[in-house]
Motif scaffolding. Structure first.
Motif, PDB file in Angstrom:
ATOM      1  N   GLN A 123       0.814  -1.208   0.000  1.00 18.79           N
ATOM      2  CA  GLN A 123       0.000   0.000   0.000  1.00 18.79           C
ATOM      3  C   GLN A 123       0.852   1.264   0.000  1.00 18.79           C
ATOM      4  O   GLN A 123       0.477   2.282  -0.589  1.00 18.79           O
ATOM      5  CB  GLN A 123      -0.922   0.001   1.224  1.00 18.79           C
ATOM      6  CG  GLN A 123      -1.966  -1.091   1.206  1.00 18.79           C
ATOM      7  CD  GLN A 123      -2.808  -1.031  -0.071  1.00 18.79           C
ATOM      8  OE1 GLN A 123      -3.308   0.013  -0.435  1.00 18.79           O
ATOM      9  NE2 GLN A 123      -2.929  -2.163  -0.746  1.00 18.79           N
ATOM     10  N   MET A 124       2.015   1.190   0.657  1.00 20.55           N
ATOM     11  CA  MET A 124       2.906   2.346   0.658  1.00 20.55           C
ATOM     12  C   MET A 124       3.359   2.679  -0.758  1.00 20.55           C
ATOM     13  O   MET A 124       3.377   3.863  -1.174  1.00 20.55           O
ATOM     14  CB  MET A 124       4.126   2.041   1.537  1.00 20.55           C
ATOM     15  CG  MET A 124       5.111   3.196   1.627  1.00 20.55           C
ATOM     16  SD  MET A 124       4.351   4.622   2.423  1.00 20.55           S
ATOM     17  CE  MET A 124       5.470   5.911   1.900  1.00 20.55           C
ATOM     18  N   MET A 125       3.706   1.681  -1.535  1.00 20.03           N
ATOM     19  CA  MET A 125       4.103   1.913  -2.919  1.00 20.03           C
ATOM     20  C   MET A 125       2.930   2.452  -3.737  1.00 20.03           C
ATOM     21  O   MET A 125       3.099   3.345  -4.584  1.00 20.03           O
ATOM     22  CB  MET A 125       4.613   0.613  -3.541  1.00 20.03           C
ATOM     23  CG  MET A 125       5.904   0.103  -2.916  1.00 20.03           C
ATOM     24  SD  MET A 125       7.264   1.297  -3.073  1.00 20.03           S
ATOM     25  CE  MET A 125       7.373   1.422  -4.845  1.00 20.03           C
ATOM     26  N   ALA A 126       1.737   1.951  -3.462  1.00 17.10           N
ATOM     27  CA  ALA A 126       0.554   2.423  -4.186  1.00 17.10           C
ATOM     28  C   ALA A 126       0.286   3.894  -3.893  1.00 17.10           C
ATOM     29  O   ALA A 126      -0.094   4.667  -4.782  1.00 17.10           O
ATOM     30  CB  ALA A 126      -0.663   1.574  -3.815  1.00 17.10           C
ATOM     31  N   VAL A 127       0.492   4.293  -2.620  1.00 18.46           N
ATOM     32  CA  VAL A 127       0.281   5.690  -2.252  1.00 18.46           C
ATOM     33  C   VAL A 127       1.286   6.588  -2.967  1.00 18.46           C
ATOM     34  O   VAL A 127       0.929   7.673  -3.465  1.00 18.46           O
ATOM     35  CB  VAL A 127       0.368   5.862  -0.722  1.00 18.46           C
ATOM     36  CG1 VAL A 127       0.381   7.349  -0.349  1.00 18.46           C
ATOM     37  CG2 VAL A 127      -0.795   5.161  -0.048  1.00 18.46           C
ATOM     38  N   ILE A 128       2.541   6.154  -3.020  1.00 15.47           N
ATOM     39  CA  ILE A 128       3.567   6.964  -3.697  1.00 15.47           C
ATOM     40  C   ILE A 128       3.244   7.090  -5.188  1.00 15.47           C
ATOM     41  O   ILE A 128       3.321   8.177  -5.772  1.00 15.47           O
ATOM     42  CB  ILE A 128       4.961   6.341  -3.487  1.00 15.47           C
ATOM     43  CG1 ILE A 128       5.351   6.446  -2.013  1.00 15.47           C
ATOM     44  CG2 ILE A 128       5.994   7.023  -4.369  1.00 15.47           C
ATOM     45  CD1 ILE A 128       6.671   5.777  -1.680  1.00 15.47           C
ATOM     46  N   VAL A 129       2.866   5.957  -5.827  1.00 17.00           N
ATOM     47  CA  VAL A 129       2.524   5.991  -7.245  1.00 17.00           C
ATOM     48  C   VAL A 129       1.294   6.881  -7.467  1.00 17.00           C
ATOM     49  O   VAL A 129       1.254   7.683  -8.414  1.00 17.00           O
ATOM     50  CB  VAL A 129       2.254   4.561  -7.762  1.00 17.00           C
ATOM     51  CG1 VAL A 129       1.680   4.607  -9.182  1.00 17.00           C
ATOM     52  CG2 VAL A 129       3.538   3.741  -7.736  1.00 17.00           C
TER      53      VAL A 129
END
Length: 399
Positions: A123-129
């Protein structure tokens, strides 16, 4: 354009002048509508596709159905808003319509955390993207994107701390990553906003200069037309002046000689014009000349050329016209002038105006227009000597 940095706000990338900013937003409205609609349709599709990963993380459970319901709501909302933006979207009038999909998508991403707490790293990567996509891929104003990204970042960190039991160190590490992503996105979009507005200002200035140039060209053409009119036309009667007549008549004369076609010319003089001026004044004399010019223009054919030769004299060139054909033209003109009876300023009927006309036809071996005019003038003199108010044709035997 050297003052361009002062025209754009350093923090928002927008024009400092409200009217210029509104003008810019209206200008980009069609492009923003199209790009925003396509971007949100793609974002909704991608967000919906990740429902596959929900099954692998939570299996067939209550959380799966909640996730699916949430994704359906977010995808449906984004598609509806994409349609609404394509139909009514406008930065200058409905800014909220462009901001709403950002908040809907951000809310959907935040809600994944309490429903899938075990996939926090993903989810952290999804938020950054998503944050970078907000700034770089989806058209919107910088202020709107910054607020939506701030909401996404804070909401995600709060959800991580509450529902995923993240330690303060993990929350701080994620906060630093989100700050970095927001800083990169913010600076990039700020630069894009400034460059787009600079380009718009330059193009607007060029269009203004082009319009000014077109106006100047039109004004110059108008002045050239007026100068040409002054150079070619008699100011009082509006007929061709002597110089313009000589130029055009010479061309007609040469064309007639080359084609071995007949060419006639006649001189017209107003009888007793000095008496008219002395008796009723020069203003009445000017009216006489103007009316005679009007009658002559109406009595002649479209390809005939008439000019005021000087004072009360007029000259007419008749191409493709023999002496026998020119004679009835002159007689018709003579009668039309005789029918004139100009009233004085007080309404009193003035005396009849008459003219004397001398007609000649070019000889086969004649190549000088001046000689032809001189012969027509001689025929005119004969008519004036014999009592005026008549048409005199110069025959070969008389020349």
């Amino acid at each position: 354009m050297a003052k361009m940095p002062h025209l754009v706000h350093w923090l928002t990338g927008q024009f400092r002048e409200t009217e210029r900013e509104a003008w810019y937003r209206r200008a980009i409205k069609p492009r923003v509508r199209c790009e925003s609609r396509l971007a949100w349709m793609l974002a909704a599709l991608i967000f919906g596709m990740f429902s596959i990963s929900d099954y692998f993380y939570v299996g067939q459970s209550r959380e799966l159905y909640l996730l699916l319901a949430m994704r359906v709501v977010v995808v449906g909302s984004c598609l509806f808003l994409a349609w609404a933006i394509g139909r009514w979207g406008s930065y200058s009038q409905r800014l909220w319509l462009h901001a709403l999909p950002l908040w809907v998508m951000a809310t959907g991403i935040i809600l994944i955390v309490p429903l899938r707490p075990d996939s926090l790293s993903t989810q952290m990567m999804a938020v950054i993207v998503a944050t970078m996509a907000f700034y770089l891929l989806i058209p919107n104003l910088l202020t709107v994107v910054a607020m939506a990204s701030l909401y996404l970042g804070i909401g995600f960190l709060c959800a991580s701390a509450i529902f995923a039991d993240s330690s303060p160190v993990d929350v701080l590490r994620m906060a630093l990553l989100l700050i970095m992503a927001n800083a990169v996105g913010f600076c990039t979009l700020l630069r894009v906003e400034r460059l787009q507005r600079k380009q718009f200002a330059i193009l607007s200035e060029e269009r203004d200069q082009n319009r000014q140039l077109l106006r100047e060209m039109a004004h110059r053409q108008s002045l050239e037309g007026q100068l040409r009119q002054l150079a070619e036309r008699d100011a009082l009667t509006g007929l061709a002046n002597r110089r313009h007549f000589m130029k055009r008549a010479q061309s007609m004369f040469e064309s007639a000689r080359e084609a071995q076609a007949p060419f006639s010319l006649f001189m017209l003089d107003v009888d007793h014009f000095k008496t008219i001026n002395d008796t009723w004044g020069h203003s009445h004399g000017d009216r006489v000349l103007m009316e005679i010019a009007r009658v002559c223009a109406e009595s002649l054919r479209s390809h005939d050329l008439i000019a005021r030769f000087g004072g009360e004299e007029f000259v007419v060139a008749l191409p493709d016209t023999s002496l026998s054909d020119a004679l009835p033209v002159a007689q018709r003109l003579h009668r039309a002038v005789a029918d004139l009876a100009l009233p004085f300023e007080g309404g009193e009927r003035g005396a009849a105006v008459t003219v004397t006309i001398g007609i000649v036809e070019a000889r086969p071996n004649e190549d000088n227009l001046e000689v032809l005019i001189h012969r027509a003038d001689k025929a005119l003199y004969v008519g004036k000597r014999d009592g005026r108010d008549q048409v005199v044709a110069c025959r070969e035997s008389q020349a």
